[in-house]
Enzyme design. Structure first.
Site, PDB file in Angstrom:
ATOM      1  N   CYS A 282      39.758  37.631   8.631  1.00 25.78           N
ATOM      2  CA  CYS A 282      38.570  37.081   8.174  1.00 25.78           C
ATOM      3  C   CYS A 282      37.691  38.279   8.499  1.00 25.78           C
ATOM      4  O   CYS A 282      37.641  39.173   9.264  1.00 25.78           O
ATOM      5  CB  CYS A 282      38.237  36.167   9.029  1.00 25.78           C
TER       6      CYS A 282
ATOM      7  N   GLU B 169      34.718  38.016  10.302  1.00 25.41           N
ATOM      8  CA  GLU B 169      34.523  38.258  11.606  1.00 25.41           C
ATOM      9  C   GLU B 169      35.448  39.007  12.355  1.00 25.41           C
ATOM     10  O   GLU B 169      34.988  39.879  13.269  1.00 25.41           O
ATOM     11  CB  GLU B 169      34.483  36.812  12.132  1.00 25.41           C
TER      12      GLU B 169
ATOM     13  N   CYS C  21      36.485  30.164  10.796  1.00 25.77           N
ATOM     14  CA  CYS C  21      37.661  29.180  10.636  1.00 25.77           C
ATOM     15  C   CYS C  21      38.057  28.883  12.043  1.00 25.77           C
ATOM     16  O   CYS C  21      37.598  29.445  13.146  1.00 25.77           O
ATOM     17  CB  CYS C  21      38.642  29.837   9.613  1.00 25.77           C
TER      18      CYS C  21
ATOM     19  N   CYS D 135      39.458  32.045  13.691  1.00 24.12           N
ATOM     20  CA  CYS D 135      38.209  32.974  14.460  1.00 24.12           C
ATOM     21  C   CYS D 135      37.571  32.158  15.516  1.00 24.12           C
ATOM     22  O   CYS D 135      37.138  32.813  16.428  1.00 24.12           O
ATOM     23  CB  CYS D 135      37.064  33.181  13.143  1.00 24.12           C
TER      24      CYS D 135
END
Length: 132
Positions: free
Chosen positions: A56, A58, A91, A94
């Site tokens: 991701c 992040e 998500c 994360c």
């Protein structure tokens, strides 16, 4: 929930810039941009990268910051779309990473039609913790 500051809007702009420069509208490998601000004011960005499992935006931004020796995080945001027009929540994976690395970090979200921020630890109730 807290309201955003001028520094928070700059963080959103940096995430938007990251995805604008890297958006992949052919294969959709890069559709989310993220930015993390450290307590010293430095901002690190990342975009999601897809492969078999992918990472991701992040995670990429945090990994970039950690690679540069950063350990004290203040705020993080993720955006998606060609122009980064939509703020997206982290998500589940994360959320666990944020809980592990920066539970007191502010996470910028879009809640009930407004940009707000909450502490990362609030996003994962009953989180797994190695300290438990």
């Amino acid at each position: 929930m807290y309201t955003l500051t001028e520094k928070d809007y700059e963080l959103i702009a940096q995430a938007q810039k990251a995805i604008r420069l890297n958006y992949d509208e052919i294969n959709y490998n890069h559709t989310v941009g993220a930015a993390v601000r450290c307590r010293n004011g430095k901002i690190y960005t990342g975009v999601n990268v897809y492969s078999l499992h992918g990472a991701c935006g992040e995670q990429v931004a945090i990994g970039t910051a950690v690679t540069q020796g950063e350990r004290d995080f203040e705020a993080i945001v993720a955006v998606r779309g060609k122009e980064g027009e939509e703020i997206v929540p982290p998500c589940g994976n994360c959320r666990q990473m944020l809980f592990d690395y920066m539970p007191e970090c502010d996470v910028i979200l879009f809640i009930d039609g407004e940009e707000k921020k909450v502490k990362a630890k609030e996003l994962l109730p009953f989180a797994y913790s190695v300290e438990a």
